[in-house]
Design a protein around this motif. Structure first.
Motif, PDB file in Angstrom:
ATOM      1  N   ALA A 190      21.031 -29.096  48.495  1.00 26.47           N
ATOM      2  CA  ALA A 190      21.075 -29.953  49.683  1.00 26.47           C
ATOM      3  C   ALA A 190      22.112 -31.068  49.522  1.00 26.47           C
ATOM      4  O   ALA A 190      22.880 -31.363  50.452  1.00 26.47           O
ATOM      5  N   VAL A 191      22.139 -31.676  48.346  1.00 23.09           N
ATOM      6  CA  VAL A 191      23.093 -32.768  48.117  1.00 23.09           C
ATOM      7  C   VAL A 191      24.527 -32.240  48.127  1.00 23.09           C
ATOM      8  O   VAL A 191      25.430 -32.853  48.705  1.00 23.09           O
ATOM      9  N   THR A 192      24.756 -31.096  47.501  1.00 15.41           N
ATOM     10  CA  THR A 192      26.100 -30.515  47.496  1.00 15.41           C
ATOM     11  C   THR A 192      26.542 -30.176  48.911  1.00 15.41           C
ATOM     12  O   THR A 192      27.673 -30.474  49.321  1.00 15.41           O
ATOM     13  N   LEU A 193      25.651 -29.555  49.681  1.00 17.26           N
ATOM     14  CA  LEU A 193      25.988 -29.202  51.055  1.00 17.26           C
ATOM     15  C   LEU A 193      26.210 -30.457  51.897  1.00 17.26           C
ATOM     16  O   LEU A 193      27.157 -30.530  52.698  1.00 17.26           O
ATOM     17  N   ALA A 194      25.360 -31.464  51.727  1.00 16.69           N
ATOM     18  CA  ALA A 194      25.505 -32.708  52.489  1.00 16.69           C
ATOM     19  C   ALA A 194      26.814 -33.411  52.146  1.00 16.69           C
ATOM     20  O   ALA A 194      27.425 -34.068  53.004  1.00 16.69           O
ATOM     21  N   SER A 195      27.265 -33.285  50.898  1.00 20.43           N
ATOM     22  CA  SER A 195      28.523 -33.918  50.508  1.00 20.43           C
ATOM     23  C   SER A 195      29.703 -33.294  51.240  1.00 20.43           C
ATOM     24  O   SER A 195      30.707 -33.968  51.511  1.00 20.43           O
ATOM     25  N   ILE A 196      29.589 -32.008  51.572  1.00 19.00           N
ATOM     26  CA  ILE A 196      30.626 -31.331  52.362  1.00 19.00           C
ATOM     27  C   ILE A 196      30.524 -31.752  53.824  1.00 19.00           C
ATOM     28  O   ILE A 196      31.519 -32.087  54.470  1.00 19.00           O
ATOM     29  N   SER A 226      35.618 -24.262  53.587  1.00 16.54           N
ATOM     30  CA  SER A 226      35.780 -25.706  53.821  1.00 16.54           C
ATOM     31  C   SER A 226      36.974 -26.253  53.036  1.00 16.54           C
ATOM     32  O   SER A 226      36.998 -26.185  51.804  1.00 16.54           O
ATOM     33  N   ASP A 227      37.932 -26.809  53.769  1.00 13.58           N
ATOM     34  CA  ASP A 227      39.122 -27.349  53.114  1.00 13.58           C
ATOM     35  C   ASP A 227      38.819 -28.602  52.294  1.00 13.58           C
ATOM     36  O   ASP A 227      39.533 -28.910  51.341  1.00 13.58           O
ATOM     37  N   VAL A 228      37.757 -29.330  52.663  1.00 15.00           N
ATOM     38  CA  VAL A 228      37.500 -30.581  51.938  1.00 15.00           C
ATOM     39  C   VAL A 228      37.105 -30.326  50.486  1.00 15.00           C
ATOM     40  O   VAL A 228      37.316 -31.177  49.624  1.00 15.00           O
ATOM     41  N   THR A 229      36.549 -29.153  50.197  1.00 11.64           N
ATOM     42  CA  THR A 229      36.221 -28.848  48.805  1.00 11.64           C
ATOM     43  C   THR A 229      37.491 -28.627  47.993  1.00 11.64           C
ATOM     44  O   THR A 229      37.554 -28.962  46.808  1.00 11.64           O
ATOM     45  N   ILE A 230      38.521 -28.062  48.638  1.00  9.19           N
ATOM     46  CA  ILE A 230      39.815 -27.884  47.974  1.00  9.19           C
ATOM     47  C   ILE A 230      40.472 -29.243  47.770  1.00  9.19           C
ATOM     48  O   ILE A 230      41.056 -29.516  46.715  1.00  9.19           O
ATOM     49  N   GLU A 231      40.369 -30.111  48.772  1.00  2.00           N
ATOM     50  CA  GLU A 231      40.918 -31.469  48.653  1.00  2.00           C
ATOM     51  C   GLU A 231      40.294 -32.194  47.466  1.00  2.00           C
ATOM     52  O   GLU A 231      40.969 -32.920  46.735  1.00  2.00           O
TER      53      GLU A 231
END
Length: 319
Positions: A190-196, A226-231
């Motif tokens: 949940a925390v990992t997904l919420a961070s995205i 999700s591009d933000v994970t690459i960022e």
């Protein structure tokens, strides 16, 4: 006529004497003998009038109006700092004002939603005199659990105290979000997904439907895309930003485990520190069949159920 003038003069003298006594009483210490210290808190944005009333209620001054006028007359309006102060009732209002304009015991620090641990380290470095370069590495180990909020940290705080304060806040807020949980996500997921979600969306509405979309993808084994994970994986950029804009084809093809375009499932760790709205969104997402979304020029997201609908949104809103 003379009797009237005499009476008027007498009245003015009485009023002046009463005013002088009122002022002398107001600028005097509550007690010349009681030096026991009290911790007095000034909230951010609190007005001088309210501070005076709070000081009066705490038994630290005699008259809040005299305090207010003293602040104005001494040119200290707007100079009283927010934070904690050690005061006692043997101090005069003048001494209290001097203390409250010189420095607090604690320092207010605001951590915005969606910052990564290294960004939080930079914020702490700018605000806390006790900051040490070793803090960054320790904060990074707590990625996702450093709850964004406004904190009151002691001047001499340690990194262990900072982490403890922020994580205790996280535990309380996560428990609050859990009260409406409708899925079976573990806390770590949940925390990992919420961070995205926190990085992908701006409004609460969009956060809810990003959460729904991403959870739909996870359920069918589709890459999150999700591009933000690459960022996050790319780290700090030459311009000082921690979040690269305009990813290149090389970036998108990287073999980083944070490349959620290439690899299905969640990234290895959270990529930012999410707030309450993002946590609530992933724990209780709205039902939908969305699998795609795109942001327009204003940051508003547009969702689609099929690739054809998504491509139509791309043509309409641009990518």
């Amino acid at each position: 006529m003379k009797r009237f003038i005499t009476s008027l003069c007498l009245l003015l003298i009485i009023l002046a004497a009463a005013g002088a006594l009122w002022w002398i009483n107001g600028v005097s210490a509550v007690s010349g003998k009681d030096a026991a210290q009290k911790v007095f808190v000034v909230d951010r944005g609190e007005s001088t009038r309210q501070i005076g009333l709070d000081l009066k209620n705490a038994g630290l001054i005699r008259d809040p109006w005299v305090f207010y006028l003293l602040v104005k007359l001494t040119g200290n309006d707007g100079k009283i700092q927010a934070g904690d102060f050690r005061l006692n009732s043997s101090q005069t209002p003048q001494q209290i004002i001097a203390t409250m304009t010189k420095g607090t015991l604690d320092i207010w620090v605001t951590i915005p939603e969606g910052k990564r641990a290294t960004e939080i380290a930079e914020i702490l470095q700018k605000n806390l005199p006790s900051y040490d370069s070793s803090w960054e590495e320790k904060l990074a180990t707590q990625e996702g659990y450093l709850f964004p909020d406004t904190y009151l940290f002691p001047h001499d705080t340690t990194i262990n105290q900072v982490i403890s304060i922020m994580e205790n806040n996280f535990k309380a807020k996560y428990a609050q979000a859990q009260q409406t949980q409708t899925n079976k996500l573990t806390q770590a997921d949940a925390v990992t997904l919420a961070s995205i979600v926190e990085r992908e969306a701006i409004s609460p509405h969009d956060m809810q439907y990003v959460a729904s979309t991403l959870e739909n993808r996870l359920r069918i084994g589709m890459a999150l895309g999700s591009d933000v994970t690459i960022e996050y994986a790319l780290g700090k950029q030459p311009n000082g930003s921690w979040w690269k804009q305009d990813l290149t084809m090389t970036d998108l093809a990287s073999n980083s485990p944070y490349n959620t375009r290439k690899f299905a499932g969640l990234p290895p760790t959270p990529i930012s520190n999410p707030g309450l709205v993002a946590l609530q969104a992933v724990l209780n997402p709205p039902a939908s069949n969305y699998l795609y979304y795109i942001s327009d020029s204003k940051g508003v997201l547009h969702f689609a159920q099929t690739l054809d609908e998504h491509n139509a949104n791309i043509r309409k809103y641009g990518e």
